[in-house]
Scaffold this motif. Structure first.
Motif, PDB file in Angstrom:
ATOM      1  N   GLY A  64      -8.748   3.136  -1.881  1.00  0.00           N
ATOM      2  CA  GLY A  64      -9.557   2.113  -2.518  1.00  0.00           C
ATOM      3  C   GLY A  64     -10.125   2.571  -3.846  1.00  0.00           C
ATOM      4  O   GLY A  64      -9.617   3.486  -4.488  1.00  0.00           O
ATOM      5  N   GLU A  65     -11.209   1.942  -4.238  1.00  0.00           N
ATOM      6  CA  GLU A  65     -11.847   2.255  -5.520  1.00  0.00           C
ATOM      7  C   GLU A  65     -13.034   3.194  -5.359  1.00  0.00           C
ATOM      8  O   GLU A  65     -13.681   3.558  -6.336  1.00  0.00           O
ATOM      9  N   ASP A  66     -13.347   3.578  -4.128  1.00  0.00           N
ATOM     10  CA  ASP A  66     -14.482   4.473  -3.894  1.00  0.00           C
ATOM     11  C   ASP A  66     -14.228   5.841  -4.517  1.00  0.00           C
ATOM     12  O   ASP A  66     -13.093   6.319  -4.565  1.00  0.00           O
ATOM     13  N   GLU A  67     -15.301   6.460  -4.955  1.00  0.00           N
ATOM     14  CA  GLU A  67     -15.198   7.803  -5.514  1.00  0.00           C
ATOM     15  C   GLU A  67     -14.902   8.788  -4.387  1.00  0.00           C
ATOM     16  O   GLU A  67     -15.468   8.696  -3.294  1.00  0.00           O
ATOM     17  N   ILE A  68     -14.000   9.701  -4.653  1.00  0.00           N
ATOM     18  CA  ILE A  68     -13.655  10.734  -3.683  1.00  0.00           C
ATOM     19  C   ILE A  68     -14.436  11.993  -4.047  1.00  0.00           C
ATOM     20  O   ILE A  68     -14.413  12.414  -5.212  1.00  0.00           O
ATOM     21  N   ARG A  79      -4.198  10.589  -4.558  1.00  0.00           N
ATOM     22  CA  ARG A  79      -4.503   9.265  -5.105  1.00  0.00           C
ATOM     23  C   ARG A  79      -4.068   9.142  -6.561  1.00  0.00           C
ATOM     24  O   ARG A  79      -3.454   8.151  -6.960  1.00  0.00           O
TER      25      ARG A  79
END
Length: 94
Positions: A64-68, A79
């Motif tokens: 997704g767009e969440d920060e890793i 990613r």
């Protein structure tokens, strides 16, 4: 991205004996021909393109767009590689 011939792709006989063909279905029109000394290996690699693009899309969807977190550098690399593959496929299709 829906601008490419759908998979799965297969190798097949080409119109000339010095090439290997790539098609999306047995007996269908050719997508491409691979030539040269490594034509069989190159054709086999090309046939994996739809699967690779599908996998890249799944990876991007998973993260997704969440920060890793930076501590998960392997996840970040995965990613980012998936995003790069998608971008290359979309840019080359334009």
């Amino acid at each position: 991205m829906d601008n490419h011939t759908p998979g799965p792709w297969h190798t097949c006989r080409a119109h000339t004996s010095d090439a290997v063909g790539i098609t999306h279905d047995i007996g269908a029109a050719l997508i491409a021909d691979a030539y040269g000394e490594q034509r069989h290996a190159n054709a086999a690699l090309i046939t994996t393109a739809p699967d690779g693009l599908a996998l890249a899309n799944l990876v991007v969807e998973y993260f997704g767009e969440d920060e890793i977190p930076a501590s998960l550098d392997s996840d970040i690399a995965l990613r980012d590689a998936a995003r790069a593959l998608i971008a290359k496929a979309e840019a080359d299709a334009a």
